[in-house]
Write a protein that holds these residues in place. Sequence first.
Motif, PDB file in Angstrom:
ATOM      1  N   PHE A 141       0.662  -1.363   0.039  1.00 22.44           N
ATOM      2  CA  PHE A 141       0.031  -0.197  -0.021  1.00 22.44           C
ATOM      3  C   PHE A 141       0.989   1.285   0.084  1.00 22.44           C
ATOM      4  N   ILE A 142       1.938   1.164   0.745  1.00 26.26           N
ATOM      5  CA  ILE A 142       3.014   2.418   0.663  1.00 26.26           C
ATOM      6  C   ILE A 142       3.433   2.625  -0.470  1.00 26.26           C
ATOM      7  N   ASN A 143       3.884   1.660  -1.351  1.00 25.74           N
ATOM      8  CA  ASN A 143       4.435   1.889  -2.704  1.00 25.74           C
ATOM      9  C   ASN A 143       3.257   2.424  -3.601  1.00 25.74           C
ATOM     10  N   VAL A 144       2.219   1.613  -3.500  1.00 22.01           N
ATOM     11  CA  VAL A 144       0.926   2.207  -4.298  1.00 22.01           C
ATOM     12  C   VAL A 144       0.761   3.787  -4.206  1.00 22.01           C
ATOM     13  N   PHE A 145       0.592   4.106  -2.985  1.00 20.19           N
ATOM     14  CA  PHE A 145       0.375   5.743  -2.646  1.00 20.19           C
ATOM     15  C   PHE A 145       1.627   6.407  -3.283  1.00 20.19           C
ATOM     16  N   PHE A 148       1.886   7.618  -7.182  1.00 21.22           N
ATOM     17  CA  PHE A 148       1.063   8.629  -7.603  1.00 21.22           C
ATOM     18  C   PHE A 148       1.942   9.717  -7.595  1.00 21.22           C
ATOM     19  N   PRO A 149       1.914  10.728  -8.453  1.00 22.54           N
ATOM     20  CA  PRO A 149       2.367  12.142  -8.151  1.00 22.54           C
ATOM     21  C   PRO A 149       1.533  12.961  -7.120  1.00 22.54           C
ATOM     22  N   PHE A 150       2.518  13.357  -6.321  1.00 23.80           N
ATOM     23  CA  PHE A 150       2.030  14.060  -5.103  1.00 23.80           C
ATOM     24  C   PHE A 150       0.731  15.042  -5.312  1.00 23.80           C
ATOM     25  N   LEU A 151       1.060  16.037  -6.005  1.00 26.62           N
ATOM     26  CA  LEU A 151      -0.083  16.964  -6.034  1.00 26.62           C
ATOM     27  C   LEU A 151      -1.336  16.312  -7.039  1.00 26.62           C
ATOM     28  N   ILE A 155      -5.172  16.387  -5.918  1.00 25.54           N
ATOM     29  CA  ILE A 155      -6.298  17.067  -6.757  1.00 25.54           C
ATOM     30  C   ILE A 155      -7.224  15.931  -6.895  1.00 25.54           C
ATOM     31  N   ALA A 156      -6.910  14.735  -7.393  1.00 25.77           N
ATOM     32  CA  ALA A 156      -8.098  13.646  -7.421  1.00 25.77           C
ATOM     33  C   ALA A 156      -8.715  13.586  -6.019  1.00 25.77           C
ATOM     34  N   ALA A 172      -6.964  15.587   2.395  1.00 27.68           N
ATOM     35  CA  ALA A 172      -6.109  15.410   1.130  1.00 27.68           C
ATOM     36  C   ALA A 172      -4.825  15.255   1.417  1.00 27.68           C
ATOM     37  N   LEU A 173      -4.156  16.178   1.857  1.00 20.48           N
ATOM     38  CA  LEU A 173      -3.019  16.037   2.033  1.00 20.48           C
ATOM     39  C   LEU A 173      -2.122  15.250   3.052  1.00 20.48           C
ATOM     40  N   GLY A 174      -3.163  14.926   4.276  1.00 21.04           N
ATOM     41  CA  GLY A 174      -2.884  13.987   4.992  1.00 21.04           C
ATOM     42  C   GLY A 174      -2.580  12.427   4.368  1.00 21.04           C
ATOM     43  N   LEU A 175      -3.710  12.224   3.763  1.00 24.44           N
ATOM     44  CA  LEU A 175      -3.682  10.980   3.108  1.00 24.44           C
ATOM     45  C   LEU A 175      -2.490  10.911   1.954  1.00 24.44           C
ATOM     46  N   VAL A 176      -1.875  11.989   1.553  1.00 23.86           N
ATOM     47  CA  VAL A 176      -1.082  11.851   0.479  1.00 23.86           C
ATOM     48  C   VAL A 176       0.360  11.774   1.156  1.00 23.86           C
ATOM     49  N   THR A 177       0.639  12.449   2.185  1.00 23.10           N
ATOM     50  CA  THR A 177       1.971  12.472   2.860  1.00 23.10           C
ATOM     51  C   THR A 177       2.469  11.444   3.879  1.00 23.10           C
ATOM     52  N   TRP A 178       1.646  10.611   4.206  1.00 22.74           N
ATOM     53  CA  TRP A 178       1.563   9.484   5.182  1.00 22.74           C
ATOM     54  C   TRP A 178       2.698   8.424   4.719  1.00 22.74           C
ATOM     55  N   PRO A 179       2.554   8.027   3.536  1.00 28.26           N
ATOM     56  CA  PRO A 179       3.601   6.792   2.924  1.00 28.26           C
ATOM     57  C   PRO A 179       5.160   7.239   3.198  1.00 28.26           C
ATOM     58  N   GLY A 180       5.452   8.489   2.901  1.00 29.20           N
ATOM     59  CA  GLY A 180       6.545   8.629   2.866  1.00 29.20           C
ATOM     60  C   GLY A 180       7.310   8.628   4.520  1.00 29.20           C
TER      61      GLY A 180
END
Length: 305
Positions: A141-145, A148-151, A155-156, A172-180
């Motif tokens: 799941f980390i690799n899947v997230f 995707f390009p961050f921005l 947007i999606a 939205a930003l919380g869901l995008v930034t947790w994998p790193g």
Amino acid sequence: MSVEPEIKEGNIEVEEVETYSQWKDGWRRLRKNKMAMIGLGITLVVIFVAIFAPLLAPHDPYYSPVMEEGRVELSMSGPSLSYPLGTDRLGRDILSRIIYGTRISLIVGVITQLIALVIGITLGAIAGYYGGIIDDIISYFINVFLAFPFLLFAIAIMAAFQDPGIEQVFLALGLVTWPGLARIVRGEVMSLKEEEYIEAARSLGAKDFRIMTKHVIPNCLAPIIVTVTLGVAGAILAEAGLSFLGIGAQPPMPSWGLMLNAGRDYLRSDPRMMWFPGLAIMITVLGLNLFGDGLRDVLDPKMRD
């Protein structure tokens, strides 16, 4: 680190012992890094402005004489004693809106990173500690997230909401930034779980939850702090980008991204409407990045001399 007392002819002289601390040592090293201290200074000023925005702003950032009086014509004006940075097309004070925009940007950065911390530390610690199939699933799941390009991913997510707003930006930003963050925590936990003090805790019957919360995660704080500091800067930039595109903060909120959006039609005729909010974004992000890079240099053992 300890020093044995020195005994001389019946008189005991005890040397003062300074206990080694990673954080004290890190602070000493940080003070020697001029760029990091500049970044810390900028960050502290930004925090001060955000906290005391109602006292520092000369005008109400939401007040618009155009809207108040029901007029149709625009009411832009240049810098003056009453309006040091001038007013926008609706007659609102640009300086006051930039000052209040500091508060919005920091709130977005902090809340976004809190969401990322909860998800990233939880999943990263579980994956690194247990390994095996659990690690494989979470890493997938980390690799899947991360694929995707961050921005574009942000947007999606924002496009899925019917009424986008600042609250949706947090999610939205919380869901995008947790994998790193999860990947960093996973790597740290994998290296720490084989340490002798962890084995000792297991042999004493400590539960896995207690081991992770009391022994493992606290020893991962250094890279977590660095990642979060840099993540706040990234979240501020992302929020400005989403608001500029019209899917982040919504009018009349004094967001720096919205101010950039409102000023783009006047880029040639009145560029100050974009210069000032753009400068605020640049200074804030620069300060956080300088401070974050300095923290990385002093807290990461691999970066030490």
